[in-house]
Scaffold this motif. Structure first.
Motif, short mmCIF file in Angstrom:
data_model
loop_
_atom_site.label_atom_id
_atom_site.label_comp_id
_atom_site.label_asym_id
_atom_site.label_seq_id
_atom_site.Cartn_x
_atom_site.Cartn_y
_atom_site.Cartn_z
N VAL A 1 16.02 -16.90 -7.40
CA VAL A 1 14.63 -16.70 -7.00
C VAL A 1 14.20 -17.81 -6.05
N TYR A 2 13.63 -17.40 -4.93
CA TYR A 2 13.23 -18.33 -3.88
C TYR A 2 11.91 -19.02 -4.25
N LYS A 3 11.97 -20.33 -4.45
CA LYS A 3 10.79 -21.17 -4.66
C LYS A 3 9.81 -20.59 -5.68
N ASN A 4 10.33 -20.07 -6.78
CA ASN A 4 9.49 -19.51 -7.86
C ASN A 4 8.51 -18.45 -7.36
N SER A 5 8.93 -17.69 -6.35
CA SER A 5 7.99 -16.75 -5.72
C SER A 5 8.19 -15.30 -6.15
N ASN A 6 8.97 -15.05 -7.22
CA ASN A 6 9.04 -13.66 -7.70
C ASN A 6 7.70 -13.29 -8.33
N GLU B 1 9.20 -19.10 -16.75
CA GLU B 1 10.65 -19.25 -16.62
C GLU B 1 11.40 -18.45 -17.68
N ASN B 2 10.86 -18.37 -18.88
CA ASN B 2 11.58 -17.69 -19.96
C ASN B 2 11.43 -16.16 -19.91
N VAL B 3 10.67 -15.67 -18.95
CA VAL B 3 10.52 -14.22 -18.77
C VAL B 3 11.28 -13.74 -17.54
N ALA B 4 11.04 -14.37 -16.42
CA ALA B 4 11.74 -14.00 -15.18
C ALA B 4 11.96 -15.27 -14.38
N GLY B 5 12.93 -16.05 -14.83
CA GLY B 5 13.24 -17.33 -14.21
C GLY B 5 14.11 -17.18 -12.98
#
Length: 379
Positions: free
Chosen positions: A138-143, A163-167
């Motif tokens: 994932v790019y820079k937490n941008s999902n 993070e624990n859902v879609a890290g």
């Protein structure tokens, strides 16, 4: 995703995952393709849109008949991410700014790597930004998931995930929205699992991780023209939970791994209650049996489930009694039927992404038979 050094060579939602089976699911019906398959030749596929430049994956048709598609940032050549099809032309949607992402940008207020678009009955377009450029981390937490109001083309809300859902190792794939109860459901095809999103509060939860129902069966040989689907280095990609569909009454979520032929469902009442133990959800999954390999899938108002048989270039309908019927087979047009949307006037819209022709799976040579297309057939 388990190994991002290698992940750029995997597709739509990802990669080699071979997670262990922790528990058996409830077997409802062991349906087999040979028992139920019927073929029809009267259905006609019509072309809606063609693009010879960029690879598309998703399709969405609003209740008013507006058509949208999306282009994931998988290969080096990339431009706009979400477009509305107007007079046969792609128009960046909702505007040029959201479609202006370049590597190095922040990514929080732009589309990064869009995997799916879905139009709901309330007048909104839901956009899934996996943000995994080239199917990497994932790019820079941008999902994120972006909710766009179609009436005025404005961003109504952006949903982010802990993070624990879609890290960083997650590749969120497809989405289905339940406006009645205020929830949305997404598959994660990299690490296998379902993301449950409360669309009112923004709270989210990751369930079914490593369940056998979200993990592609390593014993299944996913093949085209008699040759098993493989990467350029000869390794065999196993793509986990990908296709997802919600029944009209919103009571059941159907889903499956991409690279095997099993189909599963789980009660949404369990998913909506965040106090439900994870093991309880695992135990309550229902195994519906063997059908076909498919990418996306979609229910109509009568409870019929539509899928694309990737290996046989077909569109298939599974009726509520779990009988399977082939509606149309066309190897020249149905080259990896990807995603689906049903219009108010009764057409099934189909995106054709040609994933098996990507360079990742052809010794680094792009064998795409351009253009990429949106097709439709009358139901």
């Amino acid at each position: 995703m388990k190994n991002y050094i290698k992940v750029a060579s995997v597709i739509i939602a990802a990669l080699l995952s071979a997670c262990g089976n922790k528990e058996k699911t409830n077997e409802v019906v062991q349906t087999t393709t040979a028992d139920t398959l019927q073929t029809a030749t009267t259905v006609q596929l019509g072309e809606v849109f063609a693009d010879s430049t960029y690879q598309l994956t998703g399709v969405a048709v609003s209740p008013e008949g507006r058509i949208f598609t999306n282009y994931p940032y998988w290969l080096d050549k990339h431009s706009y991410s979400v477009v509305e099809v107007k007079d046969g032309k792609p128009v960046p949607y909702p505007n040029a700014q959201w479609n202006s992402f370049k590597k190095g940008d922040n990514g929080s207020d732009k589309f990064v790597c869009i995997q799916a678009v879905v139009a709901d009955e309330k007048g909104y377009l839901w956009v899934v930004d996996a943000a995994g450029i080239g199917l990497g981390p994932v790019y820079k937490n941008s999902n994120k998931v972006i909710k766009i109001k179609l009436a005025d083309n404005t961003i109504e809300r952006i949903y982010k995930f802990p993070e624990n859902v879609a890290g960083k190792e997650s590749y969120i794939n497809d989405i289905r929205v339940d406006n009645t109860n205020g929830f949305a459901y997404m598959t994660s095809s990299s690490n296998g699992g379902i993301v449950v999103l409360n669309t009112k509060t923004g709270d989210s939860r990751f369930v079914l991780h490593d369940s056998p129902s979200v993990t592609s069966d390593p014993a299944y040989h996913f093949a085209f023209n008699g040759k098993e689907f493989a990467k350029a280095d000869g390794s065999i990609p196993k793509i986990n939970s990908d296709g997802i569909a919600l029944t009209q009454d919103k009571a059941w979520l159907y889903y499956k791994p991409l690279t095997d032929d099993k189909l599963y469902r789980v009660s949404t009442a369990l998913l909506r209650d965040f106090s439900t133990p994870l093991k309880t959800i695992d135990d309550k999954v229902e195994d519906l049996g063997h059908f076909i390999t498919t990418d996306g899938m979609e229910f109509d108002k009568d409870g019929n489930l539509y899928l694309g048989d990737l290996e046989k270039s077909s569109i298939v309908k599974i009726t509520p009694d779990l009988k399977m019927h082939t509606l149309v087979t066309d190897p020249e047009k149905l080259i990896w039927p990807d995603s689906y949307s049903i219009s108010a006037d009764g057409y099934l819209y189909i995106s054709i992404s040609q994933i098996q022709h990507m360079p990742w799976f052809n010794n680094n040579v792009n064998t795409t038979q351009k253009p990429y297309k949106l097709l439709r057939l009358k139901l």
